[in-house]
Design an enzyme around this catalytic site. Structure first.
Site, PDB file in Angstrom:
ATOM      1  N   GLY A  46     -45.347  45.585  42.322  1.00  0.00           N
ATOM      2  CA  GLY A  46     -45.468  46.552  41.234  1.00  0.00           C
ATOM      3  C   GLY A  46     -44.231  46.531  40.364  1.00  0.00           C
ATOM      4  N   GLN A  51     -37.768  49.603  34.647  1.00  0.00           N
ATOM      5  CA  GLN A  51     -37.178  48.412  35.267  1.00  0.00           C
ATOM      6  C   GLN A  51     -37.006  47.271  34.266  1.00  0.00           C
ATOM      7  OE1 GLN A  51     -40.021  48.363  38.764  1.00  0.00           O
ATOM      8  NE2 GLN A  51     -38.152  47.553  39.682  1.00  0.00           N
ATOM      9  N   CYS A  89     -37.917  46.099  46.204  1.00  0.00           N
ATOM     10  CA  CYS A  89     -37.954  46.514  44.803  1.00  0.00           C
ATOM     11  C   CYS A  89     -37.397  45.371  43.961  1.00  0.00           C
ATOM     12  CB  CYS A  89     -37.092  47.767  44.633  1.00  0.00           C
ATOM     13  SG  CYS A  89     -36.957  48.339  42.938  1.00  0.00           S
ATOM     14  N   LEU A  90     -38.041  45.048  42.847  1.00  0.00           N
ATOM     15  CA  LEU A  90     -37.563  43.940  42.006  1.00  0.00           C
ATOM     16  C   LEU A  90     -36.165  44.209  41.440  1.00  0.00           C
ATOM     17  CD1 LEU A  90     -40.801  42.887  40.068  1.00  0.00           C
ATOM     18  CD2 LEU A  90     -39.683  41.699  41.959  1.00  0.00           C
ATOM     19  N   HIS A 131     -43.874  54.326  44.919  1.00  0.00           N
ATOM     20  CA  HIS A 131     -42.608  53.676  44.568  1.00  0.00           C
ATOM     21  C   HIS A 131     -42.457  53.575  43.040  1.00  0.00           C
ATOM     22  CE1 HIS A 131     -39.475  50.411  45.312  1.00  0.00           C
ATOM     23  NE2 HIS A 131     -39.753  50.262  44.025  1.00  0.00           N
ATOM     24  N   GLU A 132     -43.514  53.117  42.365  1.00  0.00           N
ATOM     25  CA  GLU A 132     -43.424  52.905  40.912  1.00  0.00           C
ATOM     26  C   GLU A 132     -43.375  54.232  40.155  1.00  0.00           C
ATOM     27  OE1 GLU A 132     -42.541  50.053  40.258  1.00  0.00           O
ATOM     28  OE2 GLU A 132     -43.305  49.040  42.049  1.00  0.00           O
ATOM     29  N   HIS A 135     -39.962  55.567  40.045  1.00  0.00           N
ATOM     30  CA  HIS A 135     -39.111  54.935  39.024  1.00  0.00           C
ATOM     31  C   HIS A 135     -39.168  55.699  37.698  1.00  0.00           C
ATOM     32  CE1 HIS A 135     -37.367  51.246  40.541  1.00  0.00           C
ATOM     33  NE2 HIS A 135     -38.517  50.821  41.045  1.00  0.00           N
TER      34      HIS A 135
HETATM   35 ZN    ZN Z   1     -38.842  49.356  42.434  1.00  0.00          ZN
END
Ligand code: ZN
Length: 162
Positions: A46, A51, A89-90, A131-132, A135
Protein backbone atom coordinates in the site's frame (compact mmCIF):
# COMPACT_ATOMS: atom_id res chain seq x y z
CA UNK A 1 2.37 7.98 -15.89
CA UNK A 2 5.26 8.51 -13.58
CA UNK A 3 7.07 6.81 -10.75
CA UNK A 4 7.01 9.14 -7.76
CA UNK A 5 9.79 9.60 -5.26
CA UNK A 6 9.03 8.00 -1.91
CA UNK A 7 9.71 10.10 1.18
CA UNK A 8 11.64 8.26 3.83
CA UNK A 9 11.45 8.50 7.59
CA UNK A 10 12.83 11.84 8.77
CA UNK A 11 11.06 13.89 6.09
CA UNK A 12 8.66 16.27 7.92
CA UNK A 13 5.80 15.67 5.45
CA UNK A 14 5.35 12.17 6.89
CA UNK A 15 4.30 13.74 10.19
CA UNK A 16 1.72 16.15 8.79
CA UNK A 17 -2.03 15.73 8.55
CA UNK A 18 -3.45 15.37 5.04
CA UNK A 19 -6.44 17.35 3.82
CA UNK A 20 -9.64 15.90 2.37
CA UNK A 21 -9.95 15.86 -1.41
CA UNK A 22 -12.85 18.16 -2.35
CA UNK A 23 -13.16 17.37 -6.03
CA UNK A 24 -12.05 14.46 -8.18
CA UNK A 25 -10.31 16.21 -11.04
CA UNK A 26 -8.36 14.60 -13.92
CA UNK A 27 -5.20 15.64 -12.02
CA UNK A 28 -6.31 13.65 -8.98
CA UNK A 29 -7.02 10.59 -11.15
CA UNK A 30 -3.59 10.90 -12.80
CA UNK A 31 -2.02 11.22 -9.38
CA UNK A 32 -3.77 8.01 -8.22
CA UNK A 33 -2.42 6.19 -11.29
CA UNK A 34 1.09 7.43 -10.49
CA UNK A 35 0.72 6.36 -6.86
CA UNK A 36 -0.36 2.87 -7.98
CA UNK A 37 2.53 2.60 -10.42
CA UNK A 38 4.96 3.68 -7.70
CA UNK A 39 3.54 1.14 -5.25
CA UNK A 40 3.81 -1.73 -7.75
CA UNK A 41 7.33 -0.71 -8.79
CA UNK A 42 8.48 -0.82 -5.18
CA UNK A 43 6.49 -4.03 -4.47
CA UNK A 44 4.57 -2.35 -1.69
CA UNK A 45 1.25 -3.57 -0.30
CA UNK A 46 0.00 0.00 0.00
CA UNK A 47 0.94 3.64 -0.37
CA UNK A 48 -0.48 6.86 1.08
CA UNK A 49 -0.25 10.27 -0.64
CA UNK A 50 1.96 11.93 2.03
CA UNK A 51 4.56 9.23 1.33
CA UNK A 52 5.08 10.86 -2.06
CA UNK A 53 4.90 14.35 -0.59
CA UNK A 54 1.22 15.21 -1.22
CA UNK A 55 -0.93 16.07 1.78
CA UNK A 56 -4.12 14.65 0.28
CA UNK A 57 -6.34 11.98 1.82
CA UNK A 58 -5.70 9.32 -0.81
CA UNK A 59 -4.44 5.75 -0.39
CA UNK A 60 -3.81 2.88 -2.78
CA UNK A 61 -3.62 -0.77 -1.78
CA UNK A 62 -2.70 -3.82 -3.80
CA UNK A 63 -5.84 -5.90 -3.35
CA UNK A 64 -4.21 -9.00 -4.88
CA UNK A 65 -6.89 -11.00 -6.73
CA UNK A 66 -9.36 -8.11 -6.68
CA UNK A 67 -6.83 -5.68 -8.14
CA UNK A 68 -6.06 -2.14 -7.12
CA UNK A 69 -7.99 -0.55 -4.27
CA UNK A 70 -7.81 3.26 -4.50
CA UNK A 71 -9.64 5.22 -1.81
CA UNK A 72 -10.24 8.94 -1.47
CA UNK A 73 -11.00 10.43 1.97
CA UNK A 74 -11.06 6.97 3.62
CA UNK A 75 -12.34 6.64 7.17
CA UNK A 76 -12.47 3.57 9.41
CA UNK A 77 -16.03 3.25 10.70
CA UNK A 78 -15.91 -0.22 12.29
CA UNK A 79 -13.21 -2.46 13.76
CA UNK A 80 -13.25 -6.07 14.95
CA UNK A 81 -10.73 -8.39 16.58
CA UNK A 82 -7.06 -7.93 17.19
CA UNK A 83 -4.01 -9.49 15.59
CA UNK A 84 -0.25 -9.01 15.81
CA UNK A 85 1.68 -9.48 12.57
CA UNK A 86 4.88 -8.31 10.96
CA UNK A 87 4.55 -5.07 9.06
CA UNK A 88 6.73 -2.95 6.81
CA UNK A 89 6.50 0.48 5.17
CA UNK A 90 7.92 1.88 1.92
CA UNK A 91 9.15 4.91 3.91
CA UNK A 92 11.28 2.57 6.09
CA UNK A 93 13.19 0.44 3.58
CA UNK A 94 14.01 -3.07 4.83
CA UNK A 95 12.52 -2.57 8.29
CA UNK A 96 9.85 -4.80 9.71
CA UNK A 97 8.24 -5.12 13.08
CA UNK A 98 5.25 -6.74 14.69
CA UNK A 99 2.32 -4.37 15.07
CA UNK A 100 -1.02 -4.94 16.75
CA UNK A 101 -3.99 -4.09 14.49
CA UNK A 102 -7.69 -4.83 14.23
CA UNK A 103 -8.22 -8.04 12.27
CA UNK A 104 -11.23 -6.71 10.37
CA UNK A 105 -12.17 -3.15 9.44
CA UNK A 106 -14.94 -1.39 7.56
CA UNK A 107 -13.89 1.73 5.69
CA UNK A 108 -16.03 4.45 4.14
CA UNK A 109 -14.47 6.31 1.23
CA UNK A 110 -14.99 7.81 -2.20
CA UNK A 111 -13.86 5.79 -5.22
CA UNK A 112 -12.32 7.09 -8.46
CA UNK A 113 -15.80 7.45 -9.96
CA UNK A 114 -16.73 9.83 -7.16
CA UNK A 115 -19.14 7.37 -5.52
CA UNK A 116 -19.40 6.94 -1.76
CA UNK A 117 -18.48 3.34 -0.97
CA UNK A 118 -18.05 1.11 2.06
CA UNK A 119 -15.71 -1.87 2.12
CA UNK A 120 -15.06 -4.49 4.79
CA UNK A 121 -11.71 -6.30 4.74
CA UNK A 122 -9.83 -8.82 6.87
CA UNK A 123 -6.24 -9.93 7.41
CA UNK A 124 -3.54 -8.41 5.20
CA UNK A 125 -5.79 -5.91 3.45
CA UNK A 126 -7.36 -4.80 6.74
CA UNK A 127 -3.83 -4.26 8.08
CA UNK A 128 -2.83 -2.27 4.98
CA UNK A 129 -5.95 -0.10 5.29
CA UNK A 130 -5.14 0.76 8.91
CA UNK A 131 -1.47 1.41 8.12
CA UNK A 132 -2.20 3.68 5.13
CA UNK A 133 -5.04 5.59 6.81
CA UNK A 134 -2.66 6.25 9.74
CA UNK A 135 -0.28 7.92 7.27
CA UNK A 136 -3.01 10.45 6.43
CA UNK A 137 -2.87 11.63 10.04
CA UNK A 138 0.92 11.65 10.24
CA UNK A 139 0.98 8.41 12.24
CA UNK A 140 3.70 5.87 11.41
CA UNK A 141 3.83 2.16 12.25
CA UNK A 142 6.67 2.77 14.70
CA UNK A 143 4.19 4.81 16.79
CA UNK A 144 2.18 1.64 17.32
CA UNK A 145 4.94 -0.46 18.91
CA UNK A 146 6.58 -0.37 22.34
CA UNK A 147 9.10 2.29 23.24
CA UNK A 148 12.03 -0.13 23.50
CA UNK A 149 11.32 -1.81 20.17
CA UNK A 150 10.97 1.61 18.57
CA UNK A 151 14.34 2.68 19.90
CA UNK A 152 16.01 -0.45 18.51
CA UNK A 153 14.47 0.14 15.09
CA UNK A 154 15.43 3.80 15.00
CA UNK A 155 19.01 2.98 15.99
CA UNK A 156 19.18 0.45 13.18
CA UNK A 157 17.87 3.08 10.81
CA UNK A 158 20.47 5.59 11.94
CA UNK A 159 23.23 3.07 11.31
CA UNK A 160 21.89 2.36 7.80
CA UNK A 161 22.02 6.03 6.94
CA UNK A 162 25.60 6.63 8.04
ZN1 ZN B 1 3.75 3.10 5.43
Amino acid sequence: MAILKIKEYGEPVLREKSLPVKEITPEILDFIRDMAETMYTDSGVGLAAPQVGALKRIIVIDGHEEGLIALINPKIVRREGEVVEEEGCLSFPDMYCKVKRSSKVTVEAINQQGEQIEITKEDLIARALQHEIDHLDGILFIDRIGKTKRQILLNKLKKQKT
